[in-house]
Design a protein around this motif. Structure first.
Motif, PDB file in Angstrom:
ATOM      1  N   GLU A 127       0.848  -1.188   0.000  1.00 44.29           N
ATOM      2  CA  GLU A 127       0.000   0.000   0.000  1.00 44.29           C
ATOM      3  C   GLU A 127       0.885   1.241   0.000  1.00 44.29           C
ATOM      4  O   GLU A 127       1.882   1.299   0.734  1.00 44.29           O
ATOM      5  CB  GLU A 127      -0.917   0.039   1.231  1.00 44.29           C
ATOM      6  N   ASP A 140       0.431   5.361   0.359  1.00 47.67           N
ATOM      7  CA  ASP A 140      -0.386   6.560   0.576  1.00 47.67           C
ATOM      8  C   ASP A 140       0.255   7.726  -0.169  1.00 47.67           C
ATOM      9  O   ASP A 140       1.466   7.970  -0.025  1.00 47.67           O
ATOM     10  CB  ASP A 140      -0.476   6.914   2.061  1.00 47.67           C
ATOM     11  N   THR A 154      -4.939   6.253  -1.160  1.00 45.20           N
ATOM     12  CA  THR A 154      -4.147   5.026  -1.053  1.00 45.20           C
ATOM     13  C   THR A 154      -4.187   4.258  -2.365  1.00 45.20           C
ATOM     14  O   THR A 154      -5.251   4.089  -2.965  1.00 45.20           O
ATOM     15  CB  THR A 154      -4.673   4.141   0.088  1.00 45.20           C
ATOM     16  N   ARG A 182      -3.209   0.502  -3.834  1.00 48.59           N
ATOM     17  CA  ARG A 182      -3.043  -0.827  -3.227  1.00 48.59           C
ATOM     18  C   ARG A 182      -2.786  -1.874  -4.301  1.00 48.59           C
ATOM     19  O   ARG A 182      -3.471  -1.920  -5.319  1.00 48.59           O
ATOM     20  CB  ARG A 182      -4.303  -1.186  -2.435  1.00 48.59           C
TER      21      ARG A 182
END
Length: 393
Positions: A70, A72, A129, A131
């Motif tokens: 992940e 951010d 985010t 992912r």
């Protein structure tokens, strides 16, 4: 889906990034820049400031056994007033050098630009985010290429296994400077911009100084290139000077010499390739400036036209034909003292016959298919045996 305590947060540091010349600490995290602070301090142009902060060719690289990643980020997306929103920027995932996924960010700021004045207004938004899941569980090289057309502040990196910097694979570093086409305008994704395609074919590490609207022979860009370690260097020059009607022939030639001289101060023997503009029918024999066609703007379409007068070419106004002749002449002149300086006619990458098959949708910028064509042609002409960037024994 992993629970909160499964995640390992790894600090975002320079040894996890490639393709950026500078990293700025912001209130949110880390902002990659493609020009160093000294160059940015000498720039007063908003277009260049936006372009160099868009991370074209910049990627996170690390080695990990993680199956989930992940990231951010706080993106700044660019839209134009009166036009539909532009597509979200894409993140390309490579695992051991092969495509393994794509994702878009969420949230973020929106910069809306008025094309009549080029003023911009920012609407702030939240951190989002990106992912990726389902990665193979063994140790592997992971690359996440950041969107080439969205300013991207890196906020946090989380994985479900430890991360370490990617070892040096001994690949040559290719430093390239060009205009919006090199930046990746209208390419499908960050690994589908033509320099990324060519770098993949050549097996090299890309540092992309393709700066939309800003390949202007700026001395601070030449100094940045001078001071950047590289094994191969190319400069693709000409279209922006015509777009903005920024120079005459009298100043163009000496400026090219000065740009090359500055690069050579730091890289006296490095293979250096000067590339002239690809085919652009509106400016082959008509000077700039370039401007949107008003009638098409009214229909919500962005199409460019040449506003100059061909009759002014003999007085020193620049066209693409004039620029190619001058760049070729300069390389021939310098070659006696600089055997590692090379010239590539941009028409060999994309010429009139290519334009008939793959036209430029807005008369200036290539689409995704044309980026692939130019990247593959560059790889074939430049990186293979006999080319200026071929591996030397």
């Amino acid at each position: 889906m992993h629970t909160e305590h499964d995640w390992i947060t790894t600090p975002l540091t320079a040894d996890l990034l490639r393709g950026a010349l500078d990293l700025e600490r912001t209130e949110h995290g880390l902002l990659p820049h493609r020009l160093p602070a000294r160059a940015r301090a000498q720039n007063t142009n908003a277009q260049l400031a936006m372009a160099e902060a868009q991370p074209s060719g910049v990627r996170l690289v690390f080695r990990t056994a993680a199956t989930a990643v992940e990231l951010d980020t706080l993106r700044t997306k660019r839209d134009y007033a009166g036009f539909p929103p532009r597509p979200d920027g894409l993140y390309d995932l490579l695992v051991d050098g092969r495509p393994a996924g794509q994702a878009s960010g969420t949230g973020g700021n929106v910069l809306t630009i008025d094309m009549a004045t080029w003023d911009g207004e920012v609407e702030p938004g939240p951190v989002g985010t990106v992912r990726f899941t389902g990665l193979p569980a063994h140790d592997k090289d992971v690359e996440i290429w950041l969107p080439h057309n969205e300013t991207t502040e890196l906020v946090a990196l989380r994985t479900d296994a430890p991360v370490e910097p990617l070892p040096d694979r001994g690949r040559r570093v290719w430093l390239h400077h060009g205009s919006s086409i090199s930046h990746g305008s209208d390419a499908a994704s960050p690994t589908a911009i033509w320099p990324a395609i060519a770098a993949s074919l050549g097996g090299v590490e890309l540092i992309n100084l393709g700066l939309g609207g800003s390949a202007m022979l700026d001395p601070f860009t030449a100094r940045a290139m001078r001071d950047t370690p590289a094994d191969l260097i190319s400069v693709k020059m000409g279209i922006n000077l015509v777009n903005q009607d920024a120079m005459r022939l009298r100043t163009f030639g000496p400026a090219v010499h000065g740009f090359l001289d500055t690069i050579r101060e730091g890289h006296p023997d490095t293979p250096l390739l000067l590339v002239s503009p690809v085919h652009c029918a509106i400016h082959e024999d008509t000077p700039g400036p370039t401007a949107p066609e008003i009638d098409e703007l009214g229909k919500g379409r962005l199409v460019f036209a040449a506003m100059g007068d061909p009759a002014e070419t003999p007085t020193g106004k620049l066209t693409l034909t004039v620029i190619r002749e001058e760049l070729s002449r300069i390389v021939r002149q310098r070659a006696a003292d600089d055997p590692n300086l090379h010239y590539l006619d941009g028409l060999e990458l994309y010429g009139a016959s290519d334009a008939a098959e793959l036209p430029l949708p807005d008369n200036v910028h290539p689409d995704a298919a044309t980026h692939r064509h130019i990247g593959e042609r560059f790889g074939e002409l430049v990186f293979t045996e006999g080319g200026p960037f071929a591996v030397r024994n």
